[in-house]
Design a protein around this motif. Structure first.
Motif, PDB file in Angstrom:
ATOM      1  N   MET A  33      -6.941   6.137  -2.328  1.00 36.88           N
ATOM      2  CA  MET A  33      -6.599   6.933  -1.151  1.00 36.88           C
ATOM      3  C   MET A  33      -5.958   8.250  -1.556  1.00 36.88           C
ATOM      4  SD  MET A  33      -5.267   3.822   1.297  1.00 36.88           S
ATOM      5  CE  MET A  33      -4.392   4.865   2.435  1.00 36.88           C
ATOM      6  N   LYS A  34      -5.074   8.205  -2.560  1.00 39.00           N
ATOM      7  CA  LYS A  34      -4.446   9.434  -3.050  1.00 39.00           C
ATOM      8  C   LYS A  34      -5.485  10.348  -3.681  1.00 39.00           C
ATOM      9  CE  LYS A  34       0.152   7.506  -3.932  1.00 39.00           C
ATOM     10  NZ  LYS A  34       1.149   7.145  -4.967  1.00 39.00           N
ATOM     11  N   ALA A  35      -6.383   9.772  -4.476  1.00 41.82           N
ATOM     12  CA  ALA A  35      -7.410  10.580  -5.149  1.00 41.82           C
ATOM     13  C   ALA A  35      -8.320  11.263  -4.140  1.00 41.82           C
ATOM     14  CB  ALA A  35      -8.226   9.696  -6.095  1.00 41.82           C
ATOM     15  N   TRP A  36      -8.583  10.609  -3.025  1.00 47.20           N
ATOM     16  CA  TRP A  36      -9.457  11.176  -1.993  1.00 47.20           C
ATOM     17  C   TRP A  36      -8.697  12.030  -0.997  1.00 47.20           C
ATOM     18  CZ3 TRP A  36     -12.678   6.173  -0.581  1.00 47.20           C
ATOM     19  CH2 TRP A  36     -13.578   5.909  -1.620  1.00 47.20           C
ATOM     20  N   GLY A  37      -7.378  12.129  -1.115  1.00 52.77           N
ATOM     21  CA  GLY A  37      -6.602  12.948  -0.198  1.00 52.77           C
ATOM     22  C   GLY A  37      -6.402  12.336   1.177  1.00 52.77           C
ATOM     23  N   LYS A  38      -6.566  11.006   1.276  1.00 54.75           N
ATOM     24  CA  LYS A  38      -6.404  10.357   2.576  1.00 54.75           C
ATOM     25  C   LYS A  38      -4.953  10.399   3.059  1.00 54.75           C
ATOM     26  CE  LYS A  38     -10.686   9.288   2.893  1.00 54.75           C
ATOM     27  NZ  LYS A  38     -11.529  10.212   3.682  1.00 54.75           N
ATOM     28  N   ASP A  39      -4.011  10.521   2.123  1.00 58.34           N
ATOM     29  CA  ASP A  39      -2.604  10.595   2.532  1.00 58.34           C
ATOM     30  C   ASP A  39      -2.350  11.860   3.336  1.00 58.34           C
ATOM     31  OD1 ASP A  39      -3.225  11.910   0.160  1.00 58.34           O
ATOM     32  OD2 ASP A  39      -1.198  11.765  -0.626  1.00 58.34           O
ATOM     33  N   ALA A  40      -3.058  12.949   3.000  1.00 53.40           N
ATOM     34  CA  ALA A  40      -2.922  14.199   3.764  1.00 53.40           C
ATOM     35  C   ALA A  40      -3.738  14.152   5.053  1.00 53.40           C
ATOM     36  CB  ALA A  40      -3.365  15.384   2.910  1.00 53.40           C
ATOM     37  N   ASP A  41      -4.926  13.562   5.002  1.00 59.03           N
ATOM     38  CA  ASP A  41      -5.817  13.534   6.166  1.00 59.03           C
ATOM     39  C   ASP A  41      -5.282  12.660   7.285  1.00 59.03           C
ATOM     40  OD1 ASP A  41      -7.551  15.092   4.706  1.00 59.03           O
ATOM     41  OD2 ASP A  41      -8.846  13.431   4.113  1.00 59.03           O
ATOM     42  N   MET A  42      -4.620  11.576   6.931  1.00 57.35           N
ATOM     43  CA  MET A  42      -4.296  10.554   7.921  1.00 57.35           C
ATOM     44  C   MET A  42      -2.815  10.259   8.053  1.00 57.35           C
ATOM     45  SD  MET A  42      -7.449   7.905   7.410  1.00 57.35           S
ATOM     46  CE  MET A  42      -9.146   8.497   7.405  1.00 57.35           C
ATOM     47  N   GLY A  43      -1.961  11.103   7.489  1.00 58.60           N
ATOM     48  CA  GLY A  43      -0.525  10.894   7.620  1.00 58.60           C
ATOM     49  C   GLY A  43      -0.075   9.541   7.106  1.00 58.60           C
ATOM     50  N   VAL A  44      -0.569   9.167   5.929  1.00 56.39           N
ATOM     51  CA  VAL A  44      -0.299   7.842   5.373  1.00 56.39           C
ATOM     52  C   VAL A  44       1.177   7.668   5.042  1.00 56.39           C
ATOM     53  CG1 VAL A  44      -0.652   6.427   3.302  1.00 56.39           C
ATOM     54  CG2 VAL A  44      -2.626   7.453   4.483  1.00 56.39           C
ATOM     55  N   LYS A  45       1.717   6.514   5.414  1.00 57.63           N
ATOM     56  CA  LYS A  45       3.067   6.111   5.019  1.00 57.63           C
ATOM     57  C   LYS A  45       2.920   4.965   4.034  1.00 57.63           C
ATOM     58  CE  LYS A  45       5.363   7.503   9.315  1.00 57.63           C
ATOM     59  NZ  LYS A  45       4.222   8.227   9.847  1.00 57.63           N
ATOM     60  N   TRP A  46       3.175   5.237   2.768  1.00 58.81           N
ATOM     61  CA  TRP A  46       2.871   4.265   1.715  1.00 58.81           C
ATOM     62  C   TRP A  46       3.650   2.969   1.867  1.00 58.81           C
ATOM     63  CZ3 TRP A  46      -1.476   5.278  -0.252  1.00 58.81           C
ATOM     64  CH2 TRP A  46      -1.886   6.605  -0.468  1.00 58.81           C
ATOM     65  N   GLY A  47       4.834   3.028   2.451  1.00 62.06           N
ATOM     66  CA  GLY A  47       5.631   1.824   2.609  1.00 62.06           C
ATOM     67  C   GLY A  47       4.998   0.789   3.528  1.00 62.06           C
ATOM     68  N   SER A  48       4.019   1.214   4.333  1.00 62.19           N
ATOM     69  CA  SER A  48       3.385   0.280   5.265  1.00 62.19           C
ATOM     70  C   SER A  48       2.051  -0.262   4.755  1.00 62.19           C
ATOM     71  CB  SER A  48       3.171   0.965   6.619  1.00 62.19           C
ATOM     72  OG  SER A  48       2.260   2.046   6.496  1.00 62.19           O
ATOM     73  N   LEU A  49       1.665   0.076   3.514  1.00 58.85           N
ATOM     74  CA  LEU A  49       0.354  -0.334   3.002  1.00 58.85           C
ATOM     75  C   LEU A  49       0.183  -1.848   3.024  1.00 58.85           C
ATOM     76  CD1 LEU A  49      -2.372   0.222   1.693  1.00 58.85           C
ATOM     77  CD2 LEU A  49      -1.226   0.279  -0.535  1.00 58.85           C
ATOM     78  N   TYR A  50       1.179  -2.579   2.518  1.00 56.38           N
ATOM     79  CA  TYR A  50       1.063  -4.042   2.467  1.00 56.38           C
ATOM     80  C   TYR A  50       0.896  -4.624   3.868  1.00 56.38           C
ATOM     81  CZ  TYR A  50       1.900  -4.727  -2.523  1.00 56.38           C
ATOM     82  OH  TYR A  50       1.772  -4.760  -3.889  1.00 56.38           O
ATOM     83  N   THR A  51       1.672  -4.118   4.821  1.00 58.11           N
ATOM     84  CA  THR A  51       1.586  -4.609   6.200  1.00 58.11           C
ATOM     85  C   THR A  51       0.217  -4.321   6.800  1.00 58.11           C
ATOM     86  OG1 THR A  51       3.957  -4.291   6.534  1.00 58.11           O
ATOM     87  CG2 THR A  51       2.594  -4.434   8.502  1.00 58.11           C
ATOM     88  N   VAL A  52      -0.312  -3.110   6.552  1.00 57.58           N
ATOM     89  CA  VAL A  52      -1.620  -2.736   7.097  1.00 57.58           C
ATOM     90  C   VAL A  52      -2.716  -3.628   6.525  1.00 57.58           C
ATOM     91  CG1 VAL A  52      -3.374  -0.915   7.146  1.00 57.58           C
ATOM     92  CG2 VAL A  52      -0.988  -0.361   7.628  1.00 57.58           C
ATOM     93  N   VAL A  53      -2.697  -3.843   5.207  1.00 59.23           N
ATOM     94  CA  VAL A  53      -3.708  -4.710   4.586  1.00 59.23           C
ATOM     95  C   VAL A  53      -3.608  -6.125   5.150  1.00 59.23           C
ATOM     96  CG1 VAL A  53      -4.507  -5.749   2.429  1.00 59.23           C
ATOM     97  CG2 VAL A  53      -3.877  -3.329   2.479  1.00 59.23           C
ATOM     98  N   ASP A  54      -2.384  -6.625   5.294  1.00 58.86           N
ATOM     99  CA  ASP A  54      -2.192  -7.968   5.859  1.00 58.86           C
ATOM    100  C   ASP A  54      -2.738  -8.044   7.278  1.00 58.86           C
ATOM    101  OD1 ASP A  54      -1.031  -8.874   3.544  1.00 58.86           O
ATOM    102  OD2 ASP A  54       1.037  -8.689   4.271  1.00 58.86           O
TER     103      ASP A  54
END
Length: 220
Positions: A33-54
């Protein structure tokens, strides 16, 4: 109107977009996601990654297909996208592309209360904003130029859009700043006077109060 989704966080869409290429564990999902720039495109909050995947797994959009261990690191669960996840990815993308939705923007919020500042200060603040926008535009154009020929245009569409929006915002901000600076903005002198002596012209009060009365006050 967009329907309420089981996983409505745009980070969920970003996760699905990485897994549609190949199965990954969560650390690899974040790296891609970082390599593709998705953190900038989608306002990613990395602390919620585990919750989102779950949550994606809970609703059947992704599933665990194994695990791997790298040296002494903890075992990592590998996820793949399901048929339901592919359908969700496609449906969600269709919705985002076809349906214009009002977006919460800090600049719009600031403009809605800009009368709290004197117009001469607003000129200075707009000049500062324009300078920052112009730098971002230059940087984005340089990045696109560097990527030309290395990536298909398909994977740069969002950058093209961002560049167009930045250029449009900078042009609009310049127009507002210049009209405040040269005095052509309607009632700018009244605005300026309000911040000097607190006086609000009667016609401004009448227009504001009248608009509120017509649209918001219940009729007897």
């Amino acid at each position: 109107m967009a329907r309420k989704r089981k996983v409505g966080n745009l980070m969920g869409l970003a996760v699905l977009s990485t897994l549609v290429v190949q199965p990954r564990h969560r650390y690899d999902i974040a790296a891609q996601m970082k390599a593709w720039g998705k953190d900038a495109d989608m306002g990613v909050k990395w602390g919620s990654l585990y919750t989102v995947v779950d949550n994606l797994a809970k609703h059947g959009f992704v599933e665990a297909v194994g695990s791997e261990r790298d040296g002494a690191r903890p075992e990592r669960t590998i996820y793949r996208i399901t048929a339901a996840g592919r359908a969700e990815l496609s449906d969600w993308t269709r919705e985002l592309i076809s349906n214009p939705e009002p977006e919460q923007r800090r600049f719009v919020a600031g403009l809605s209360v800009v009368s709290a500042l004197p117009p001469d200060e607003v000129v200075e603040l707009l000049t500062l904003r324009i300078t920052k926008l112009e730098k971002t535009i230059r940087d984005t154009r340089s990045e696109l130029a560097a990527l030309e020929g290395t990536l298909p245009r398909l994977f740069l569409i969002e950058e093209d859009y961002l560049l167009a929006m930045l250029a449009a915002e900078a042009e609009w901000a310049r127009g507002l700043r210049d009209s405040l600076a040269d005095g052509s903005f309607p009632d700018v002198e009244g605005w300026r006077r309000f911040h000097v002596d607190g006086f609000i012209p009667d016609h401004i009060i009448d227009m504001r109060d009248g608009g509120a009365t017509d649209s918001q006050t219940p009729q007897d």
